[in-house]
Design an enzyme around this catalytic site. Structure first.
Site, PDB file in Angstrom:
ATOM      1  N   GLU A   1       7.015 -11.138   8.172  1.00 31.75           N
ATOM      2  CA  GLU A   1       7.321 -11.003   9.606  1.00 31.75           C
ATOM      3  C   GLU A   1       6.308 -11.762  10.458  1.00 31.75           C
ATOM      4  O   GLU A   1       6.555 -12.057  11.622  1.00 31.75           O
ATOM      5  CB  GLU A   1       7.329  -9.527  10.011  1.00 31.75           C
ATOM      6  CG  GLU A   1       8.584  -8.783   9.616  1.00 31.75           C
ATOM      7  CD  GLU A   1       9.822  -9.241  10.370  1.00 31.75           C
ATOM      8  OE1 GLU A   1       9.797  -9.216  11.614  1.00 31.75           O
ATOM      9  OE2 GLU A   1      10.802  -9.626   9.720  1.00 31.75           O
TER      10      GLU A   1
ATOM     11  N   THR B   1       2.717  -9.490   5.808  1.00 32.07           N
ATOM     12  CA  THR B   1       4.180  -9.567   5.733  1.00 32.07           C
ATOM     13  C   THR B   1       4.748 -10.902   6.204  1.00 32.07           C
ATOM     14  O   THR B   1       4.149 -11.582   7.058  1.00 32.07           O
ATOM     15  CB  THR B   1       4.792  -8.444   6.603  1.00 32.07           C
ATOM     16  OG1 THR B   1       6.188  -8.705   6.807  1.00 32.07           O
ATOM     17  CG2 THR B   1       4.146  -8.351   7.967  1.00 32.07           C
TER      18      THR B   1
ATOM     19  N   LYS C   1       0.588  -6.995  12.505  1.00 35.23           N
ATOM     20  CA  LYS C   1       0.249  -7.442  11.148  1.00 35.23           C
ATOM     21  C   LYS C   1      -0.578  -8.735  11.195  1.00 35.23           C
ATOM     22  O   LYS C   1      -1.413  -8.971  10.317  1.00 35.23           O
ATOM     23  CB  LYS C   1       1.522  -7.643  10.327  1.00 35.23           C
ATOM     24  CG  LYS C   1       2.165  -6.320   9.894  1.00 35.23           C
ATOM     25  CD  LYS C   1       1.413  -5.685   8.738  1.00 35.23           C
ATOM     26  CE  LYS C   1       2.089  -4.433   8.226  1.00 35.23           C
ATOM     27  NZ  LYS C   1       1.437  -3.842   7.071  1.00 35.23           N
TER      28      LYS C   1
ATOM     29  N   TYR D   1       5.569  -5.243  15.543  1.00 34.14           N
ATOM     30  CA  TYR D   1       5.153  -5.073  14.149  1.00 34.14           C
ATOM     31  C   TYR D   1       4.502  -6.366  13.646  1.00 34.14           C
ATOM     32  O   TYR D   1       3.416  -6.351  13.067  1.00 34.14           O
ATOM     33  CB  TYR D   1       6.376  -4.716  13.301  1.00 34.14           C
ATOM     34  CG  TYR D   1       6.126  -4.740  11.802  1.00 34.14           C
ATOM     35  CD1 TYR D   1       5.429  -3.713  11.184  1.00 34.14           C
ATOM     36  CD2 TYR D   1       6.600  -5.798  11.006  1.00 34.14           C
ATOM     37  CE1 TYR D   1       5.202  -3.730   9.799  1.00 34.14           C
ATOM     38  CE2 TYR D   1       6.384  -5.819   9.634  1.00 34.14           C
ATOM     39  CZ  TYR D   1       5.683  -4.790   9.038  1.00 34.14           C
ATOM     40  OH  TYR D   1       5.462  -4.809   7.678  1.00 34.14           O
TER      41      TYR D   1
HETATM   42  P1  NAP Z   1       7.098   2.515   3.942  1.00 39.70           P
HETATM   43  O1  NAP Z   1       7.959   2.972   2.813  1.00 39.70           O
HETATM   44  O2  NAP Z   1       7.643   2.509   5.310  1.00 39.70           O
HETATM   45  O3  NAP Z   1       5.749   3.385   3.911  1.00 39.70           O
HETATM   46  C1  NAP Z   1       4.845   3.361   4.966  1.00 39.70           C
HETATM   47  C2  NAP Z   1       3.718   4.313   4.649  1.00 39.70           C
HETATM   48  O4  NAP Z   1       2.763   4.286   5.716  1.00 39.70           O
HETATM   49  C3  NAP Z   1       4.146   5.771   4.514  1.00 39.70           C
HETATM   50  O5  NAP Z   1       3.502   6.320   3.386  1.00 39.70           O
HETATM   51  C4  NAP Z   1       3.614   6.408   5.783  1.00 39.70           C
HETATM   52  O6  NAP Z   1       3.268   7.772   5.640  1.00 39.70           O
HETATM   53  C5  NAP Z   1       2.349   5.610   5.976  1.00 39.70           C
HETATM   54  N1  NAP Z   1       1.807   5.759   7.330  1.00 39.70           N
HETATM   55  C6  NAP Z   1       2.475   5.687   8.500  1.00 39.70           C
HETATM   56  N2  NAP Z   1       1.634   5.949   9.522  1.00 39.70           N
HETATM   57  C7  NAP Z   1       0.412   6.201   8.980  1.00 39.70           C
HETATM   58  C8  NAP Z   1      -0.849   6.547   9.511  1.00 39.70           C
HETATM   59  N3  NAP Z   1      -1.035   6.711  10.813  1.00 39.70           N
HETATM   60  N4  NAP Z   1      -1.883   6.725   8.665  1.00 39.70           N
HETATM   61  C9  NAP Z   1      -1.711   6.585   7.315  1.00 39.70           C
HETATM   62  N5  NAP Z   1      -0.533   6.267   6.764  1.00 39.70           N
HETATM   63  C10 NAP Z   1       0.521   6.071   7.576  1.00 39.70           C
HETATM   64  O7  NAP Z   1       6.567   1.025   3.630  1.00 39.70           O
HETATM   65  P2  NAP Z   1       6.650   0.153   2.309  1.00 39.70           P
HETATM   66  O8  NAP Z   1       7.971  -0.511   2.256  1.00 39.70           O
HETATM   67  O9  NAP Z   1       6.181   0.963   1.171  1.00 39.70           O
HETATM   68  O10 NAP Z   1       5.594  -0.979   2.647  1.00 39.70           O
HETATM   69  C11 NAP Z   1       4.220  -0.844   2.341  1.00 39.70           C
HETATM   70  C12 NAP Z   1       3.407  -1.777   3.209  1.00 39.70           C
HETATM   71  O11 NAP Z   1       3.825  -3.107   2.990  1.00 39.70           O
HETATM   72  C13 NAP Z   1       3.547  -1.529   4.700  1.00 39.70           C
HETATM   73  O12 NAP Z   1       2.305  -1.801   5.290  1.00 39.70           O
HETATM   74  C14 NAP Z   1       4.553  -2.571   5.159  1.00 39.70           C
HETATM   75  O13 NAP Z   1       4.335  -2.908   6.498  1.00 39.70           O
HETATM   76  C15 NAP Z   1       4.230  -3.710   4.218  1.00 39.70           C
HETATM   77  N6  NAP Z   1       5.335  -4.601   3.869  1.00 39.70           N
HETATM   78  C16 NAP Z   1       6.484  -4.086   3.357  1.00 39.70           C
HETATM   79  C17 NAP Z   1       7.497  -4.962   2.983  1.00 39.70           C
HETATM   80  C18 NAP Z   1       8.781  -4.446   2.382  1.00 39.70           C
HETATM   81  O14 NAP Z   1       9.758  -5.194   2.336  1.00 39.70           O
HETATM   82  N7  NAP Z   1       8.811  -3.238   1.878  1.00 39.70           N
HETATM   83  C19 NAP Z   1       7.316  -6.345   3.119  1.00 39.70           C
HETATM   84  C20 NAP Z   1       6.115  -6.800   3.615  1.00 39.70           C
HETATM   85  C21 NAP Z   1       5.125  -5.934   3.970  1.00 39.70           C
HETATM   86  P3  NAP Z   1       4.289   8.975   6.063  1.00 39.70           P
HETATM   87  O15 NAP Z   1       5.217   9.109   4.911  1.00 39.70           O
HETATM   88  O16 NAP Z   1       3.390  10.128   6.248  1.00 39.70           O
HETATM   89  O17 NAP Z   1       4.986   8.517   7.295  1.00 39.70           O
HETATM   90  O1  F7E Z   2      16.138  -5.519   8.793  1.00 36.48           O
HETATM   91  C1  F7E Z   2      19.320  -6.777  10.261  1.00 36.48           C
HETATM   92  C2  F7E Z   2      18.095  -6.711  11.141  1.00 36.48           C
HETATM   93  O2  F7E Z   2      14.989  -3.338   9.146  1.00 36.48           O
HETATM   94  C3  F7E Z   2      16.562  -6.660   8.093  1.00 36.48           C
HETATM   95  C4  F7E Z   2      10.209  -4.152   6.555  1.00 36.48           C
HETATM   96  O3  F7E Z   2       9.953  -3.714   5.245  1.00 36.48           O
HETATM   97  O4  F7E Z   2      10.764  -6.359   5.795  1.00 36.48           O
HETATM   98  C5  F7E Z   2      11.261  -5.251   6.520  1.00 36.48           C
HETATM   99  O5  F7E Z   2      11.571  -5.600   7.848  1.00 36.48           O
HETATM  100  C6  F7E Z   2      17.547  -7.443   8.921  1.00 36.48           C
HETATM  101  C7  F7E Z   2      17.133  -7.590  10.376  1.00 36.48           C
HETATM  102  O6  F7E Z   2      13.979  -5.093   7.604  1.00 36.48           O
HETATM  103  C8  F7E Z   2      20.999  -3.601  10.651  1.00 36.48           C
HETATM  104  O7  F7E Z   2      18.408  -7.183  12.453  1.00 36.48           O
HETATM  105  C9  F7E Z   2      21.527  -5.691  10.740  1.00 36.48           C
HETATM  106  O8  F7E Z   2      17.295  -8.916  10.778  1.00 36.48           O
HETATM  107  O9  F7E Z   2      15.941  -3.870   6.887  1.00 36.48           O
HETATM  108  P1  F7E Z   2      15.282  -4.345   8.109  1.00 36.48           P
HETATM  109  P2  F7E Z   2      13.008  -6.166   8.268  1.00 36.48           P
HETATM  110  O10 F7E Z   2      13.097  -6.162   9.729  1.00 36.48           O
HETATM  111  O11 F7E Z   2      13.253  -7.457   7.567  1.00 36.48           O
HETATM  112  C10 F7E Z   2       9.581  -6.954   6.340  1.00 36.48           C
HETATM  113  C11 F7E Z   2       9.154  -8.093   5.441  1.00 36.48           C
HETATM  114  C12 F7E Z   2       8.511  -5.976   6.598  1.00 36.48           C
HETATM  115  O12 F7E Z   2       7.337  -6.295   6.537  1.00 36.48           O
HETATM  116  C13 F7E Z   2       8.921  -4.663   7.176  1.00 36.48           C
HETATM  117  O13 F7E Z   2       7.926  -3.699   6.990  1.00 36.48           O
HETATM  118  O14 F7E Z   2      18.778  -6.732   8.931  1.00 36.48           O
HETATM  119  N1  F7E Z   2      20.209  -5.631  10.433  1.00 36.48           N
HETATM  120  N2  F7E Z   2      22.028  -4.462  10.882  1.00 36.48           N
HETATM  121  C14 F7E Z   2      19.855  -4.342  10.375  1.00 36.48           C
HETATM  122  N3  F7E Z   2      18.674  -3.780  10.090  1.00 36.48           N
HETATM  123  C15 F7E Z   2      18.621  -2.411  10.077  1.00 36.48           C
HETATM  124  N4  F7E Z   2      17.458  -1.816   9.774  1.00 36.48           N
HETATM  125  N5  F7E Z   2      19.728  -1.658  10.352  1.00 36.48           N
HETATM  126  C16 F7E Z   2      20.924  -2.185  10.645  1.00 36.48           C
HETATM  127  O15 F7E Z   2      21.883  -1.485  10.889  1.00 36.48           O
END
Ligand code: NAP
Ligand code: F7E
Length: 530
Positions: free
Chosen positions: A329, A327, A355, A351
């Site tokens: 992050e 990620t 990662k 987090y």
């Molecule tokens: P998500 O919607 O939050 O899904 C996370 C998944 O992980 C869920 O299916 C959850 O299962 C599963 N999980 C949680 N704890 C687990 C455990 N102990 N064992 C096995 N599975 C478990 O995430 P996403 O947005 O699809 O993202 C997919 C991956 O890409 C994640 O690794 C995330 O960190 C990474 N990522 C996401 C983004 C983004 O913007 N979306 C960007 C960069 C990287 P349950 O439903 O059972 O909780």
């Molecule tokens: O926050 C600001 C908050 O929680 C984005 C995950 O998929 O992308 C995701 O992580 C920004 C942050 O996503 C609220 O402070 C303001 O700066 O939607 P977020 P994230 O932290 O960018 C990365 C790439 C991943 O890998 C992660 O798995 O938005 N913010 N107000 C808020 N954020 C939330 N959640 N809620 C608020 O009310």
């Protein structure tokens, strides 16, 4: 009015309904079922409309009524593999018909492949009439009403379609290969050096995080490419399992948890995957501050456990390919703008640190054991399937509820921070492409454009016609984080040059679609409460 006149009148009105709505219903269906099933689902929708014509409300409500039927048909269709099997058998029988045997009958899969290929060779109208008459048992009169022609013409059209289907079913391709050989080769991954399916059968993928946003998009992508997809589901009787299964019935679920090595070994052993995609994680950054140890265990050590399972089960000539969901992050307090594969890491949350551990563990298994393991360094990506805890979905959902009068305001934290947002459906394509290369490697996946949370608010409120959103947004410190990342924006030129990947959907487009989706969702929920 005579019965005949009434029938003519009904046909004319039906034709008008069909003409007015077919395009939009087709667009709706196309987004939800695989391409070669679209015409089938459409035919069912309009056949029902014809049969229940008296129940259809007058315009403009007729459109909603049709969408309701389409929604049910899509859901039915997804559930019904049995139905698909029956159709293939009927069509295959039909093709064998008077011309006698067609070579070896083959397994269900080979018949299915021949049928699919032959259907692809037809024009959409031909597919539609064939499915309608042969499959749904519609009479020629009913088909005629649907096509706005006489029953004789409909019958002729059906016969012509059936003959063309038969020809296509029996045809050899220009390469001299049988249809089955042709299709089998087209099912294999297309990028050079792709993982070859074991024993000549379908390639197999194991996905952790199948219930999450990316897991579901990736599963659909792989199924469309001919993979057998196994999704790992955790917990006892996890209700999300049923939801995923309803949504994508082709997925096989398997139990396992990233915190439990023996369950991972058992899953890899049982599935014997060609490709493993590790998408499971505690992925909500804010939660990682309050549950840092759990986050490290799942999102960090979980990667190590899964790679161990692959190392143990895969043995010395390990052919299993591994994708790790890394990620942006990890860049955290950024050392340069934009960030690329060579930018140093500086994570700012539990987090992010977990990662980084996962990233280096993936690298280490590649270098130490020669495992084909790659990191996708993905920047934020979203969709209507995004969790409601993430800021952009929280905003689109709140905007939808505000527009429906179900909510007055939305409470948010830091509005100045910005992110590089893309569309999840595009990003899973990059994951797959990474595993089709001969050489494992790490890639940044991003759009290269950055949006502040304020701009996200501008876009989302604009979708419901509100320019000044200030009275709908309140500030709440509970959503602030102990440390923030502000300047994330990715340089994905390597993914473009090496993988041939680039984003197709822009952030404003996807955000608008999310608002639309959330309005529909909230309307349906409110309807259910009445
Ligand atoms: P998500 O919607 O939050 O899904 C996370 C998944 O992980 C869920 O299916 C959850 O299962 C599963 N999980 C949680 N704890 C687990 C455990 N102990 N064992 C096995 N599975 C478990 O995430 P996403 O947005 O699809 O993202 C997919 C991956 O890409 C994640 O690794 C995330 O960190 C990474 N990522 C996401 C983004 C983004 O913007 N979306 C960007 C960069 C990287 P349950 O439903 O059972 O909780
Ligand atoms: O926050 C600001 C908050 O929680 C984005 C995950 O998929 O992308 C995701 O992580 C920004 C942050 O996503 C609220 O402070 C303001 O700066 O939607 P977020 P994230 O932290 O960018 C990365 C790439 C991943 O890998 C992660 O798995 O938005 N913010 N107000 C808020 N954020 C939330 N959640 N809620 C608020 O009310």
């Amino acid at each position: 009015m005579t019965a005949l006149q009434m029938d003519d009148d009904r046909s004319a009105r039906f034709e008008a309904l069909y003409g007015a709505h077919r395009r939009s219903i087709a667009a709706y269906v196309r987004r939800r079922v695989v391409e070669h099933d679209v015409e089938d689902v459409l035919a069912q929708v309009f056949l029902i409309a014809w049969r229940r014509f008296a129940m259809i409300p007058p315009p403009p409500e007729d459109r909603l009524w049709l969408f309701g039927v389409a929604r049910r048909m899509v859901a039915d269709h997804r559930r019904s593999t049995v139905r698909r099997r029956r159709l293939s058998e009927r069509l295959a029988e039909e093709a064998r018909g008077p011309v006698g045997p067609v070579g070896p009958v083959g397994t269900f899969e080979t018949t299915q492949l021949r049928v699919d290929r032959a259907l692809q060779a037809l024009r959409p109208g031909e597919r539609e009439v064939l499915r309608l008459v042969l499959w749904d048992g519609a009479s020629h009169a009913e088909a005629a009403a649907l096509f706005g022609c006489s029953a004789n013409a409909a019958e002729l059209r059906y016969r012509r379609a059936r003959n063309r289907f038969r020809e296509a079913f029996l045809a050899r391709s220009p390469t001299g290969r049988t249809p089955v050989q042709e299709i089998s080769s087209s099912l294999a991954p297309r990028v050079s050096g792709g993982a070859q399916p074991r024993g000549g059968s379908m390639p197999r993928a194991l996905i952790t995080g199948i219930t999450g946003q990316d897991g579901r998009y990736l599963a659909e992508l792989l199924i469309g490419k001919g993979y057998q997809v196994h999704g790992m589901i955790r917990g006892q009787n996890n209700p999300k399992g049923r939801i995923v299964q309803d949504e994508i019935p082709e997925i096989e679920l398997i139990n396992g948890d990233l915190t439990d090595l023996s369950s991972l070994i058992a899953a890899v052993e049982q599935v014997q995957p060609d490709e493993v995609y590790n998408l499971g994680a505690i992925s909500f950054v804010k939660l990682s501050f309050s549950q840092p140890e759990l986050t490290a265990d799942v999102s960090g050590t979980g990667v190590l456990r899964l790679l161990e399972a692959i190392r143990i089960v895969g043995g010395p000539n390990n052919r299993i390919r591994f994708y790790q969901a890394a990620t942006s992050e990890m860049f955290g307090k950024v050392h340069e703008i934009p960030q690329s594969e060579t930018t140093p890491f500086h994570p700012r949350s539990p987090y992010g640190t977990a990662k980084v551990f996962g990233y280096y563990t993936t690298l280490n298994y590649r270098e130490s054991y020669g495992i084909h393991a790659s990191n996708g360094i993905l920047f934020n990506h979203t969709s209507p399937r995004r969790g409601l805890e993430f800021v952009e979905r929280k905003i689109t959902n709140a905007v939808a509820r505000i527009s429906l009068g179900l909510q007055d305001t939305v409470a948010l934290g830091n509005l100045e921070t910005s992110r590089d947002f893309g569309y999840a459906g595009d990003y899973v394509e990059a994951m797959w492409r990474m595993l089709q290369r001969d050489d494992p490697s790490d890639f940044v996946v991003a759009t290269g454009t950055r949006w502040s949370i304020r701009q996200v608010l501008d876009l989302a409120f604009a979708a419901i016609g509100i320019e000044d959103w200030s009275r709908y947004v309140v500030s709440d410190d509970r959503f602030l984080r102990p440390a923030e990342v502000d300047q994330l924006v990715g340089d994905a030129s390597r993914a473009r040059d090496v993988l041939g990947w680039e984003p197709k959907v822009t952030f404003p487009q996807i955000l608008q679609e999310m608002v639309r989706h959330d309005i529909e969702l909230e309307q349906a929920k409110a309807g259910g409460r009445e």
